[in-house]
Design an enzyme around this catalytic site. Structure first.
Site, short mmCIF file in Angstrom:
data_model
loop_
_atom_site.label_atom_id
_atom_site.label_comp_id
_atom_site.label_asym_id
_atom_site.label_seq_id
_atom_site.Cartn_x
_atom_site.Cartn_y
_atom_site.Cartn_z
CD GLU A 183 -3.54 0.46 -32.73
OE1 GLU A 183 -3.58 -0.26 -33.77
OE2 GLU A 183 -4.25 1.45 -32.60
CB CYS B 262 -6.00 -2.20 -30.93
SG CYS B 262 -5.78 -2.87 -32.58
N1 LIG Z 1 -5.99 2.42 -34.28
C1 LIG Z 1 -6.11 1.84 -35.50
C2 LIG Z 1 -7.21 2.11 -36.30
C3 LIG Z 1 -7.25 1.53 -37.53
N2 LIG Z 1 -6.28 0.69 -37.95
C4 LIG Z 1 -6.30 0.15 -39.30
C5 LIG Z 1 -7.11 -0.96 -39.68
C6 LIG Z 1 -7.46 -0.70 -41.15
O1 LIG Z 1 -6.40 -1.05 -41.99
C7 LIG Z 1 -7.67 0.72 -41.14
C8 LIG Z 1 -9.07 1.15 -40.86
O2 LIG Z 1 -9.67 1.30 -42.05
P1 LIG Z 1 -10.56 2.60 -42.40
O3 LIG Z 1 -11.89 2.27 -41.85
O4 LIG Z 1 -9.95 3.81 -41.76
O5 LIG Z 1 -10.53 2.66 -43.89
O6 LIG Z 1 -6.76 1.18 -40.17
C9 LIG Z 1 -5.20 0.43 -37.14
O7 LIG Z 1 -4.26 -0.28 -37.52
N3 LIG Z 1 -5.14 1.02 -35.92
ZN LIG Z 2 -7.35 -1.77 -33.74
#
Ligand SMILES: Nc1ccn([C@H]2C[C@H](O)[C@@H](COP(=O)(O)O)O2)c(=O)n1
Ligand SMILES: [Zn+2]
Length: 176
Positions: free
Chosen positions: A100, A127
């Site tokens: 985002e 975000c």
């Molecule tokens: N709405 C979101 C939620 C998560 N992310 C990204 C940030 C990390 O690369 C990953 C989260 O890691 P996890 O704890 O699931 O292994 O996802 C995002 O971009 N947007």
């Molecule tokens: Zn985020």
């Protein structure tokens, strides 16, 4: 890639359908924008969670796209992608730019007030704050696997207070 977003809905909005022979089986705007968010997510190097986002203005023009990745100039071969280390500095947590945030930073329009953001995963609290500050007024999300987390609960609180419309992406494919 998950193809649920691509199940085009049979649409026939032309009163002259039979005369014009216009194709009736095409994807609608929601399907189109969510498909772009989902395909953008496939650019992510994150081994666990790949997220994509697509910002759309009131005229259905795409004004920003992004996916989760390491900051510009920080090689994604050097920074950690794991999350199991007991040393948080050796996990991705502090380094990854979320989809985002990248979509907002990549915007091609100076003003994204009133836009909608299509996201493949429910936005985290950080975000959400950026979404609110950018003037985006609507969020459409595809997956809510993180909804039980405190971050997502904080997102819900803030989105509600900021009067941002949030809806789950639903794709009905009707055979007729
Ligand atoms: N709405 C979101 C939620 C998560 N992310 C990204 C940030 C990390 O690369 C990953 C989260 O890691 P996890 O704890 O699931 O292994 O996802 C995002 O971009 N947007
Ligand atoms: Zn985020």
């Amino acid at each position: 890639m998950d193809t649920r977003a691509f199940n085009g809905t049979k649409t026939d909005d032309s009163p002259h359908h039979k005369l014009s022979d216009k194709r009736g089986w095409y994807i609608n705007w929601d399907e189109y924008f969510m498909a772009i968010a989902l395909v953008s997510a496939q650019r992510s190097k994150d081994p666990v969670t790949q997220v994509g986002a697509c910002i759309v203005n009131k005229d259905n023009r795409i004004v920003g796209v992004g996916y989760n990745g390491m900051p510009n100039g920080c090689s994604d071969d050097d920074l950690p992608w794991g999350k199991s280390s007991t040393n948080i500095l050796e996990t991705k947590k502090f380094y990854v730019c979320h989809a985002e945030m990248n979509a907002i930073m990549n915007k091609i329009s100076s003003n994204i007030e009133g836009c909608t953001i299509f996201v493949s995963l429910f936005p985290c609290n950080e975000c959400t704050k950026i979404i609110i500050q950018s003037g985006i007024k609507s969020v459409v999300y595809y997956d809510d696997k993180n909804i039980h987390k405190a971050e997502a609960k904080a997102s819900q609180v803030m989105l509600k207070k900021a009067n941002i419309h949030i809806r789950y992406y639903m794709n009905f494919s009707v055979e007729c």
